[in-house]
Design an enzyme around this catalytic site. Sequence first.
Site, PDB file in Angstrom:
ATOM      1  N   TYR A  21       0.770  -1.019   0.158  1.00 14.26           N
ATOM      2  CA  TYR A  21       0.273  -0.055  -0.068  1.00 14.26           C
ATOM      3  C   TYR A  21       0.741   1.201   0.058  1.00 14.26           C
ATOM      4  CZ  TYR A  21      -4.300  -2.619   0.657  1.00 14.26           C
ATOM      5  OH  TYR A  21      -5.293  -3.455   0.395  1.00 14.26           O
ATOM      6  N   TYR A  61     -14.309  -4.653   3.450  1.00  9.50           N
ATOM      7  CA  TYR A  61     -12.926  -5.255   2.997  1.00  9.50           C
ATOM      8  C   TYR A  61     -12.812  -6.569   3.620  1.00  9.50           C
ATOM      9  CZ  TYR A  61      -7.979  -5.733   2.695  1.00  9.50           C
ATOM     10  OH  TYR A  61      -6.629  -6.076   2.462  1.00  9.50           O
ATOM     11  N   ASP A 105     -16.635 -12.494   8.976  1.00  8.53           N
ATOM     12  CA  ASP A 105     -15.165 -12.309   8.943  1.00  8.53           C
ATOM     13  C   ASP A 105     -14.812 -11.511  10.033  1.00  8.53           C
ATOM     14  OD1 ASP A 105     -12.750 -11.291   8.247  1.00  8.53           O
ATOM     15  OD2 ASP A 105     -13.190 -10.647   6.520  1.00  8.53           O
ATOM     16  N   LYS A 118      -5.052 -11.816  11.971  1.00  9.16           N
ATOM     17  CA  LYS A 118      -4.586 -10.656  12.732  1.00  9.16           C
ATOM     18  C   LYS A 118      -4.369 -10.765  14.123  1.00  9.16           C
ATOM     19  CE  LYS A 118      -5.952  -6.902   9.646  1.00  9.16           C
ATOM     20  NZ  LYS A 118      -7.233  -6.835   8.888  1.00  9.16           N
TER      21      LYS A 118
HETATM   22  C1  LIG Z   1      -7.301  -7.105   7.243  1.00  4.96           C
HETATM   23  C2  LIG Z   1      -8.248  -7.766   6.832  1.00  4.96           C
HETATM   24  C3  LIG Z   1      -8.534  -9.099   6.121  1.00  4.96           C
HETATM   25  C4  LIG Z   1      -7.353  -9.534   5.419  1.00  4.96           C
HETATM   26  O1  LIG Z   1      -6.340 -10.061   6.076  1.00  4.96           O
HETATM   27  P1  LIG Z   1      -4.764 -10.232   5.689  1.00  4.96           P
HETATM   28  O2  LIG Z   1      -4.329 -11.105   6.664  1.00  4.96           O
HETATM   29  O3  LIG Z   1      -4.468  -8.758   5.771  1.00  4.96           O
HETATM   30  O4  LIG Z   1      -4.770 -11.057   4.428  1.00  4.96           O
HETATM   31  C5  LIG Z   1      -9.727  -9.770   5.838  1.00  4.96           C
HETATM   32  N1  LIG Z   1     -10.737  -9.127   6.509  1.00  4.96           N
HETATM   33  C6  LIG Z   1     -10.839  -8.417   7.460  1.00  4.96           C
HETATM   34  C7  LIG Z   1     -12.087  -7.807   8.113  1.00  4.96           C
HETATM   35  C8  LIG Z   1      -9.616  -7.496   7.625  1.00  4.96           C
HETATM   36  O5  LIG Z   1      -9.462  -6.465   8.605  1.00  4.96           O
END
Ligand SMILES: *Cc1c(COP(=O)(O)O)cnc(C)c1O
Length: 435
Positions: free
Chosen positions: A16, A144, A238, A267
């Site tokens: 980015y 996202y 998610d 994360k």
């Molecule tokens: C950051 C994020 C992703 C992608 O995760 P990466 O480990 O960066 O590939 C997917 N969904 C959500 C809600 C996110 O915040």
Amino acid sequence: MPTLAERDHAVLWHPYTQMQTAPLPVPIVRGEGSWLIAEDETRYLDGISSWWVNLHGHAHPHIATRVSAQLHTLEHVLFAGFTHPSAVELAEQLLQILPANQARVFYSDNGSTAVEVALKMVMQYFHNQGQPERRTFICFRDSYHGDTFGAMSVSGRGAFTAPFGAYLFDVEFIDVPVPGRETEVLAQLDAVVARPDVAGFIFEPLLLGTAGMITYSAEVLDELVRRCHRHGVLCIADEVMTGFGRTGPLFASEYLTEQPDIMCFSKGLTGGTMAMGLTTCTATIYEAFLSEDRLRTLFHGHSYTANPVACAAALASLELTRSADCTAHRTRIATAHAAFQQQLEGQPGIRAVRHLGTVLAVEYDPGEGTSYFSNLRDALYQLALSHHVVLRPLGNVVYLLPPYCTTNEELELLYRVLSQMRELVLTLTASSTHA
Ligand SMILES: *Cc1c(COP(=O)(O)O)cnc(C)c1O
């Protein structure tokens, strides 16, 4: 002698980052608690948990000890045909604390792959059931879900996805049901959810991160999920960003009455130590892949699936997250955020302040339109950095997403910077009006 930053600039390509115009990166050599320490010993307060991954502070000794022990015992083993204690232990523990319908854990490498696996589970679930026509996903227009192609396809379309648009599969977008728009969005769902081609609904529960820390209610999400379930549409939560205490409880899905069919994590999973993702699902979904027929297998896997070191980090982090101490810290941060929100709301230069658990977002009012690429974003970023605070504005939205160990004094510093940003915005608006 070139500096570390100069050597970096000669060989690296950062995520980015527009490499032509970006300033040299800040060389970090050490981490301690909420602080990142640069080569020249300047200390930076990590206000966003290093892109939302760090939960308990940097270089946490408990996680380091457990990771080190695992490294000296078993660093990796292939995960097809073999298993190991840390993978089993982590799955057992997670299934104890996840919504009761979650029954299976599938490991991968990051948030995007956790989402890819979820999408493939839904697609092949219907394929295996002899319903291949069920293939369309419903998603939020501003969501996202990651940077791989499936994840991009179910994410909002914009500048980031523009070059790849032709390669992304079609989805049905509905708006984010922000306060006041619930009825309208439920109607948008109703218009598509009964269609015979609809397979799944994917969402960031209660808090859309990259969209600008946009919040919406558990009540409306419950209603969306309920209506999906009525039509046999599988729901994917998610929780890559919201998982492991970010929104207060361990998972944002705990705010719901309905339960998602599939959940994605990454994360905070390892406390920000190792890259790892995982996808969980119900027994019903899992059982749709069981067969004497090998073709019904979920043919997906990564070389580092269930890496023991990552599992050990996740186990150590989970132990910390579930401690009474950590729970108290999250409550303390949430209370401080709520007080600061009250103080800031309604002031000139502020369009909105949003708060959920340990996340606080301030939407500044820059007057005329602005975007991610605007100078305002860079000015806000530089202002934070000049106070030795790491914040990454999303356009005119600046958010705090601190490690749970962040002290009240450190929070005060973050709040001071947010207040100075308001003054900067007012100065910029005043000068542009006079120009
Ligand atoms: C950051 C994020 C992703 C992608 O995760 P990466 O480990 O960066 O590939 C997917 N969904 C959500 C809600 C996110 O915040």
